[in-house]
Design a protein around this motif. Structure first.
Motif, PDB file in Angstrom:
ATOM      1  N   ILE A 254       2.947  10.438   8.909  1.00 33.06           N
ATOM      2  CA  ILE A 254       2.354   8.907   9.060  1.00 33.06           C
ATOM      3  C   ILE A 254       2.866   8.000  10.017  1.00 33.06           C
ATOM      4  O   ILE A 254       1.829   7.156  10.049  1.00 33.06           O
ATOM      5  N   GLY A 255       3.987   8.216  10.294  1.00 36.12           N
ATOM      6  CA  GLY A 255       4.258   6.960  11.618  1.00 36.12           C
ATOM      7  C   GLY A 255       3.374   7.811  12.552  1.00 36.12           C
ATOM      8  O   GLY A 255       3.010   6.968  13.419  1.00 36.12           O
ATOM      9  N   ILE A 256       2.726   8.750  13.318  1.00 34.37           N
ATOM     10  CA  ILE A 256       1.979   9.044  14.023  1.00 34.37           C
ATOM     11  C   ILE A 256       0.790   8.240  13.641  1.00 34.37           C
ATOM     12  O   ILE A 256       0.233   7.258  14.926  1.00 34.37           O
ATOM     13  N   MET A 257       0.570   8.457  12.825  1.00 36.10           N
ATOM     14  CA  MET A 257      -0.793   8.314  12.421  1.00 36.10           C
ATOM     15  C   MET A 257      -1.267   6.230  12.191  1.00 36.10           C
ATOM     16  O   MET A 257      -1.752   5.777  13.007  1.00 36.10           O
ATOM     17  N   ARG A 258       0.284   5.752  12.180  1.00 39.02           N
ATOM     18  CA  ARG A 258       0.111   4.585  11.799  1.00 39.02           C
ATOM     19  C   ARG A 258       0.148   3.818  12.931  1.00 39.02           C
ATOM     20  O   ARG A 258      -0.369   3.382  13.939  1.00 39.02           O
TER      21      ARG A 258
ATOM     22  N   GLN B 129      -3.302   5.661  -0.603  1.00 40.88           N
ATOM     23  CA  GLN B 129      -4.418   5.933   0.534  1.00 40.88           C
ATOM     24  C   GLN B 129      -3.858   7.158   0.339  1.00 40.88           C
ATOM     25  O   GLN B 129      -2.624   7.534   0.726  1.00 40.88           O
ATOM     26  N   PRO B 130      -4.690   8.172  -0.332  1.00 42.82           N
ATOM     27  CA  PRO B 130      -4.444   9.851  -0.249  1.00 42.82           C
ATOM     28  C   PRO B 130      -4.982   9.985   1.074  1.00 42.82           C
ATOM     29  O   PRO B 130      -5.859  10.465   1.876  1.00 42.82           O
ATOM     30  N   LEU B 131      -3.902  11.545   1.468  1.00 36.12           N
ATOM     31  CA  LEU B 131      -4.461  12.107   2.686  1.00 36.12           C
ATOM     32  C   LEU B 131      -4.119  13.903   2.495  1.00 36.12           C
ATOM     33  O   LEU B 131      -3.074  14.036   1.706  1.00 36.12           O
ATOM     34  N   TYR B 132      -4.969  14.081   1.986  1.00 34.22           N
ATOM     35  CA  TYR B 132      -5.135  15.682   1.288  1.00 34.22           C
ATOM     36  C   TYR B 132      -5.101  16.499   2.494  1.00 34.22           C
ATOM     37  O   TYR B 132      -5.433  15.883   3.486  1.00 34.22           O
TER      38      TYR B 132
ATOM     39  N   MET C 140       0.604  -1.384  -0.087  1.00 33.31           N
ATOM     40  CA  MET C 140       0.238   0.151  -0.073  1.00 33.31           C
ATOM     41  C   MET C 140       0.934   1.010  -0.219  1.00 33.31           C
ATOM     42  O   MET C 140       2.285   1.254   0.456  1.00 33.31           O
ATOM     43  N   ILE C 141       0.698   2.267  -0.536  1.00 34.03           N
ATOM     44  CA  ILE C 141       1.059   3.854  -0.977  1.00 34.03           C
ATOM     45  C   ILE C 141      -0.121   3.875   0.334  1.00 34.03           C
ATOM     46  O   ILE C 141      -0.621   4.552   0.012  1.00 34.03           O
ATOM     47  N   GLN C 142       0.582   5.448   0.663  1.00 34.72           N
ATOM     48  CA  GLN C 142       0.153   6.198   1.829  1.00 34.72           C
ATOM     49  C   GLN C 142       0.570   7.979   2.081  1.00 34.72           C
ATOM     50  O   GLN C 142       2.418   7.330   1.673  1.00 34.72           O
ATOM     51  N   ARG C 143       0.294   8.570   1.015  1.00 36.14           N
ATOM     52  CA  ARG C 143       1.087   9.787   0.572  1.00 36.14           C
ATOM     53  C   ARG C 143       0.208  10.589   1.265  1.00 36.14           C
ATOM     54  O   ARG C 143      -1.411  11.477   0.977  1.00 36.14           O
TER      55      ARG C 143
ATOM     56  N   ILE D 194     -13.737  14.644  14.054  1.00 32.67           N
ATOM     57  CA  ILE D 194     -12.260  15.081  13.841  1.00 32.67           C
ATOM     58  C   ILE D 194     -11.643  14.932  14.627  1.00 32.67           C
ATOM     59  O   ILE D 194     -11.738  15.248  16.155  1.00 32.67           O
ATOM     60  N   ILE D 195     -10.564  14.163  14.637  1.00 31.43           N
ATOM     61  CA  ILE D 195      -9.319  13.470  15.899  1.00 31.43           C
ATOM     62  C   ILE D 195      -8.170  14.949  15.957  1.00 31.43           C
ATOM     63  O   ILE D 195      -7.785  15.139  14.764  1.00 31.43           O
ATOM     64  N   HIS D 196      -8.405  14.681  16.883  1.00 30.97           N
ATOM     65  CA  HIS D 196      -7.284  15.565  16.829  1.00 30.97           C
ATOM     66  C   HIS D 196      -5.581  15.573  17.398  1.00 30.97           C
ATOM     67  O   HIS D 196      -5.765  14.814  18.180  1.00 30.97           O
TER      68      HIS D 196
END
Length: 129
Positions: free
Chosen positions: A116-120, A60-63, A1-4, A94-96
């Motif tokens: 991305i590391g924090i979110m994973r 997986q896009p993160l806008y 998976m690509i997350q960007r 909304i996640i803060h």
């Protein structure tokens, strides 16, 4: 998976595009995030829309509208209120998160890898397989 991360801007007029992206892709919405930080002495917020990965493609896009909206806990503002209204419209919260500013990193790629590391780590997005 690509997350960007896909940066739309800093949250001025591009916040409207971020909101429309979420509305148009409500069937793929994974989450809404507000990253709070202090950049150059100013408390600011980044608004983020995360979509589920594409199928096929596993992208997986993160806008993001990065660090251009005043932190609403310090200075209430209309742009962030539009993001709150979007969350209500889409039936989500909304996640803060408190994060380091992008200026802490040598370049934006490192900053986005950090986010991305924090979110994973917090299981907001899936780990790589």
């Amino acid at each position: 998976m690509i997350q960007r991360f896909i940066e739309l801007g800093e949250g001025y007029s591009d916040i409207y595009e971020l909101i429309e992206l979420a509305r148009a892709n409500r069937h793929r919405l994974s989450g809404l995030f507000a990253f709070h930080t202090v950049k150059n002495g100013q408390p600011v917020t980044s608004c983020v829309v995360v979509l589920h990965p594409t199928d096929p493609g596993d992208f997986q896009p993160l806008y993001i509208c990065r660090e251009g909206i005043p932190n609403p806990h310090v200075k209430p503002n209309k742009r962030y209120e539009l993001f709150v209204q979007l969350a209500k419209e889409l039936g989500t919260e909304i996640i803060h998160l408190e994060v380091k500013p992008s200026t802490f990193f040598a370049d934006l790629d490192l900053y986005y890898q950090h986010l991305i590391g924090i979110m994973r780590m917090n299981r907001f997005i899936p780990p790589l397989q």
